[in-house]
Design an enzyme around this catalytic site. Structure first.
Site, PDB file in Angstrom:
ATOM      1  N   PRO A 143      30.786 -32.242 -48.922  1.00  0.00           N
ATOM      2  CA  PRO A 143      31.725 -33.367 -48.816  1.00  0.00           C
ATOM      3  C   PRO A 143      32.146 -33.624 -47.363  1.00  0.00           C
ATOM      4  CG  PRO A 143      32.937 -31.401 -49.349  1.00  0.00           C
ATOM      5  CD  PRO A 143      31.497 -30.961 -49.125  1.00  0.00           C
ATOM      6  N   SER A 170      27.770 -35.095 -46.327  1.00  0.00           N
ATOM      7  CA  SER A 170      28.399 -36.367 -46.712  1.00  0.00           C
ATOM      8  C   SER A 170      27.920 -37.481 -45.788  1.00  0.00           C
ATOM      9  CB  SER A 170      29.919 -36.243 -46.608  1.00  0.00           C
ATOM     10  OG  SER A 170      30.508 -37.520 -46.629  1.00  0.00           O
ATOM     11  N   GLU A 171      27.721 -38.653 -46.340  1.00  0.00           N
ATOM     12  CA  GLU A 171      27.313 -39.807 -45.539  1.00  0.00           C
ATOM     13  C   GLU A 171      28.385 -40.181 -44.513  1.00  0.00           C
ATOM     14  OE1 GLU A 171      27.610 -39.474 -48.738  1.00  0.00           O
ATOM     15  OE2 GLU A 171      28.330 -41.247 -49.790  1.00  0.00           O
ATOM     16  N   ALA A 224      33.341 -36.793 -60.472  1.00  0.00           N
ATOM     17  CA  ALA A 224      32.309 -37.733 -60.928  1.00  0.00           C
ATOM     18  C   ALA A 224      30.933 -37.309 -60.412  1.00  0.00           C
ATOM     19  CB  ALA A 224      32.646 -39.148 -60.445  1.00  0.00           C
ATOM     20  N   GLU A 243      31.676 -27.054 -56.938  1.00  0.00           N
ATOM     21  CA  GLU A 243      33.051 -26.864 -56.453  1.00  0.00           C
ATOM     22  C   GLU A 243      33.680 -28.243 -56.405  1.00  0.00           C
ATOM     23  OE1 GLU A 243      34.395 -23.999 -55.936  1.00  0.00           O
ATOM     24  OE2 GLU A 243      32.594 -22.780 -56.028  1.00  0.00           O
ATOM     25  N   CYS A 277      40.736 -29.674 -51.413  1.00  0.00           N
ATOM     26  CA  CYS A 277      40.642 -29.505 -52.870  1.00  0.00           C
ATOM     27  C   CYS A 277      41.780 -28.663 -53.418  1.00  0.00           C
ATOM     28  CB  CYS A 277      39.309 -28.849 -53.207  1.00  0.00           C
ATOM     29  SG  CYS A 277      39.034 -27.386 -52.201  1.00  0.00           S
TER      30      CYS A 277
HETATM   31  P1  NAD Z   1      32.102 -37.083 -53.204  1.00  0.00           P
HETATM   32  O1  NAD Z   1      31.989 -36.611 -54.603  1.00  0.00           O
HETATM   33  O2  NAD Z   1      32.308 -38.514 -52.951  1.00  0.00           O
HETATM   34  O3  NAD Z   1      30.815 -36.658 -52.358  1.00  0.00           O
HETATM   35  C1  NAD Z   1      30.463 -35.316 -52.189  1.00  0.00           C
HETATM   36  C2  NAD Z   1      28.987 -35.245 -51.870  1.00  0.00           C
HETATM   37  O4  NAD Z   1      28.246 -35.579 -53.050  1.00  0.00           O
HETATM   38  C3  NAD Z   1      28.528 -36.222 -50.793  1.00  0.00           C
HETATM   39  O5  NAD Z   1      27.539 -35.620 -49.999  1.00  0.00           O
HETATM   40  C4  NAD Z   1      27.928 -37.357 -51.608  1.00  0.00           C
HETATM   41  O6  NAD Z   1      26.980 -38.115 -50.902  1.00  0.00           O
HETATM   42  C5  NAD Z   1      27.304 -36.599 -52.753  1.00  0.00           C
HETATM   43  N1  NAD Z   1      27.094 -37.347 -53.996  1.00  0.00           N
HETATM   44  C6  NAD Z   1      27.931 -38.203 -54.586  1.00  0.00           C
HETATM   45  N2  NAD Z   1      27.396 -38.659 -55.742  1.00  0.00           N
HETATM   46  C7  NAD Z   1      26.175 -38.073 -55.870  1.00  0.00           C
HETATM   47  C8  NAD Z   1      25.136 -38.140 -56.841  1.00  0.00           C
HETATM   48  N3  NAD Z   1      25.244 -38.903 -57.923  1.00  0.00           N
HETATM   49  N4  NAD Z   1      24.030 -37.402 -56.647  1.00  0.00           N
HETATM   50  C9  NAD Z   1      23.921 -36.604 -55.561  1.00  0.00           C
HETATM   51  N5  NAD Z   1      24.859 -36.513 -54.596  1.00  0.00           N
HETATM   52  C10 NAD Z   1      25.994 -37.232 -54.753  1.00  0.00           C
HETATM   53  O7  NAD Z   1      33.286 -36.205 -52.546  1.00  0.00           O
HETATM   54  P2  NAD Z   1      33.962 -36.392 -51.135  1.00  0.00           P
HETATM   55  O8  NAD Z   1      34.835 -37.596 -51.178  1.00  0.00           O
HETATM   56  O9  NAD Z   1      32.993 -36.250 -50.020  1.00  0.00           O
HETATM   57  O10 NAD Z   1      34.873 -35.070 -51.116  1.00  0.00           O
HETATM   58  C11 NAD Z   1      36.081 -35.013 -51.759  1.00  0.00           C
HETATM   59  C12 NAD Z   1      35.982 -34.253 -53.065  1.00  0.00           C
HETATM   60  O11 NAD Z   1      35.446 -32.954 -52.836  1.00  0.00           O
HETATM   61  C13 NAD Z   1      37.351 -34.019 -53.678  1.00  0.00           C
HETATM   62  O12 NAD Z   1      37.318 -34.225 -55.060  1.00  0.00           O
HETATM   63  C14 NAD Z   1      37.630 -32.572 -53.351  1.00  0.00           C
HETATM   64  O13 NAD Z   1      38.554 -31.945 -54.214  1.00  0.00           O
HETATM   65  C15 NAD Z   1      36.286 -31.978 -53.450  1.00  0.00           C
HETATM   66  N6  NAD Z   1      36.236 -30.721 -52.708  1.00  0.00           N
HETATM   67  C16 NAD Z   1      36.180 -29.567 -53.411  1.00  0.00           C
HETATM   68  C17 NAD Z   1      36.191 -28.353 -52.740  1.00  0.00           C
HETATM   69  C18 NAD Z   1      36.134 -27.054 -53.491  1.00  0.00           C
HETATM   70  O14 NAD Z   1      35.959 -26.017 -52.855  1.00  0.00           O
HETATM   71  N7  NAD Z   1      36.261 -27.050 -54.802  1.00  0.00           N
HETATM   72  C19 NAD Z   1      36.244 -28.335 -51.341  1.00  0.00           C
HETATM   73  C20 NAD Z   1      36.296 -29.544 -50.667  1.00  0.00           C
HETATM   74  C21 NAD Z   1      36.282 -30.732 -51.350  1.00  0.00           C
END
Ligand code: NAD
Length: 513
Positions: A143, A170-171, A224, A243, A277
């Protein structure tokens, strides 16, 4: 992209990389196309099959990880500056966070040196030992909020185990992860074993996680994305770690030292502008101290707001949100909470458009949002607990403070969430600390502290919406391997002829199973 030990231009579209403090597009990054994904997975698989990394002695693999730590340390100033630019996070935070990454590389290097091979009890003259062997090509999706920390948390155990790794950052924040490529190459990671493919989740990410040669996907992101990716990974019967999000409760009991607890709340809630998170967004306070906690927290929060400025300013306390989209999410959740009577504003509650008193930064150019405290509004508690501000992950510097009368009520409020990642308890009573932490349904519970993390300490959610599996520790390393059991008979030929011929002509005791 970083593929097979070199930088390569991707064949996908150009991704603009924005400075969230100013809205300026300061870089462009090639996205990996579908063909790039196919080519890179094939290269990574070839590297794995060749044994160039996995068949290296584990001492050599450990040495390479240690060397990566040293090289990363040497690049810290540049990495920190780039991390600040692409995330907008205050340089104070990144100066504290990014140097800690070396601990993950060193931890997994050390684990390789001390890992033992279990010998299991079996019946008869059998020697049964278990090895942990790598999986093959693994994909890591990260992320925007801690780009390097989360990447290295995943990369270190995966490389230690001997896998070929492809990271898709992340993009919004692809630049620092790309820089890891040269560090690992110089340290001695063979070409093809470590790769970075930037790109959008719905294109590059989807095509990577759907690839049938990929044996494990490890994602950190929103719920999601976690669910969408899990469905694809399950179809390939590959392993999966997710995660995901959180909505951490932070419970303050009557015995807590109020200033210490308030300092802890501020850290838990406003670090990374609330974009973590385990952000403590539901503050649950004993009614006996509610007013004094709220007043002290308000003073602390307003002081943080006054000391905000450019993320590059070492005195700035908090940066902007990462993007216009993230800002809109936060604005709409707070506005809806106020409009529906779910919550009332104590302080903050809007986008910042003024000029910084700290350093004259023009907040209106970036995505700055005031550190914000809300309390329950006119809605009765049962309706309030159904509201989005109580239930949804905000991912911004916004907290809601509610009161409780009994310990039982505090636990019930704390567990009133679909998320179960982090939780905090503040109490000076030891028995209460044990009693309450035992009842909190979260993967990580902190007592009289918040947001502590260590390479050795498991990190993962306990409820569905927070994901599955854990990062850190021996468990994360094992999740990048599979168990390989070998059973060797050391019976003599005579003994085998007597006891191991199931289909022998005469009666007698023979082995089965
Ligand atoms: P995001 O879900 O928008 O994106 C996360 C990553 O997933 C990005 O690289 C994105 O390009 C990729 N992605 C999204 N949809 C996808 C798909 N369908 N197929 C493959 N890849 C896909 O999340 P974000 O906005 O970058 O980060 C915030 C989220 O991350 C929050 O919900 C936060 O709680 C969570 N987070 C969790 C932890 C943890 O340790 N549990 C740590 C940091 C962030």
């Amino acid at each position: 992209m970083w593929v097979a030990g070199a930088e390569r231009a991707g064949r996908g579209e150009l991704i603009p990389v924005e400075d969230p403090a100013t809205g300026e597009i300061f870089a462009h990054c090639h996205a990996a196309s579908e063909q790039d994904v196919q080519d890179t997975v094939a290269l990574a698989q070839a590297a794995f099959k060749s044994g160039v990394w996995v068949r290296e002695s584990r001492h050599r693999r450990a040495d390479v990880l240690d060397k990566s730590a040293t090289l990363l340390e040497a690049e810290l100033p540049e990495l920190i500056a780039l991390e600040v630019r692409q995330t907008g996070r205050a340089i104070r935070e990144m100066k504290a966070q990014v140097p800690s990454l070396v601990r993950w590389l060193k931890y997994y290097a050390a684990l390789l040196r001390v890992e033992e091979r279990p010998l299991l009890p079996t019946v008869g003259k059998l020697h049964n030992f278990v090895d942990r062997v790598p999986l093959g090509v693994v994909v890591q999706i990260t992320p925007f909020n801690h780009p390097l920390l989360i990447a290295v948390k995943k990369i270190a155990p995966a490389l230690a185990a001997g896998n070929s790794v492809i990271v898709k950052p992340s993009e919004l924040t692809p630049l620092t992860t790309l820089r890891l490529g040269a560090i690992f190459k110089t340290a001695g990671i063979p070409d093809g074993v470590f790769n970075v493919l930037p790109g959008y989740g719905s294109l590059t990410g989807k095509s990577l996680v759907s690839h049938p040669l990929v044996r494990k996907v490890d994602v950190t992101g929103g719920e999601a994305a976690g669910r969408a990716i899990g469905a694809l990974v399950g179809g390939n019967l590959a392993r999966y770690t997710a995660e995901l999000g959180g909505k951490a409760p932070l419970v303050v009991f009557n015995s807590a030292d109020i200033q210490v607890a308030v300092n802890g709340i501020a850290f838990g809630s406003f670090i990374a502008s609330g974009q973590t998170c385990i952000a403590s967004t539901r503050i649950i306070v004993d009614n006996k101290i509610f007013d004094v906690v709220l007043e002290t927290l308000k003073a602390k929060t307003e002081s943080i707001a006054k000391r905000m400025g450019a993320p590059t300013n070492p005195d700035s306390m908090m940066g902007p949100l990462v993007s216009a989209k993230q800002l809109r999410n936060v604005e709409s959740l707070v506005d809806e909470a106020v409009d529906t009577g779910a919550a009332k504003i104590v302080t903050g509650g809007k986008r910042m458009t003024s000029i910084s008193a700290l350093d004259s930064t023009d907040f209106s150019r970036g995505y700055f949002y005031e550190p914000t405290i809300l309390v329950q509004g006119a809605l009765p508690i049962d309706d309030f607990r159904k509201s989005a501000i109580w239930r949804k992950e905000i991912f911004g510097p916004v907290i809601v403070v509610v009161g409780f009368d009994t310990e039982e009520e505090a636990v019930e409020l704390a567990n009133d969430s679909e998320f179960g990642l982090g939780a905090g308890i503040w109490t000076q009573e030891m028995a209460q600390a044990f009693r309450v932490s035992e009842q909190i349904d979260a993967g990580i519970t902190w007592v009289n502290t918040h947001h502590r993390n260590d390479p050795s300490s498991p990190w993962g959610g306990s409820k569905t919406s927070s994901g599955l599996g854990v990062e850190n520790g021996v468990e994360a390393y094992q999740a990048y391997t599979t168990a390989k059991s070998t059973i060797i008979s050391y019976a003599s030929t005579e003994e085998s002829l007597v006891s191991a011929d199931w289909f022998r002509e005469s009666a007698g005791v023979v082995r089965y199973g």
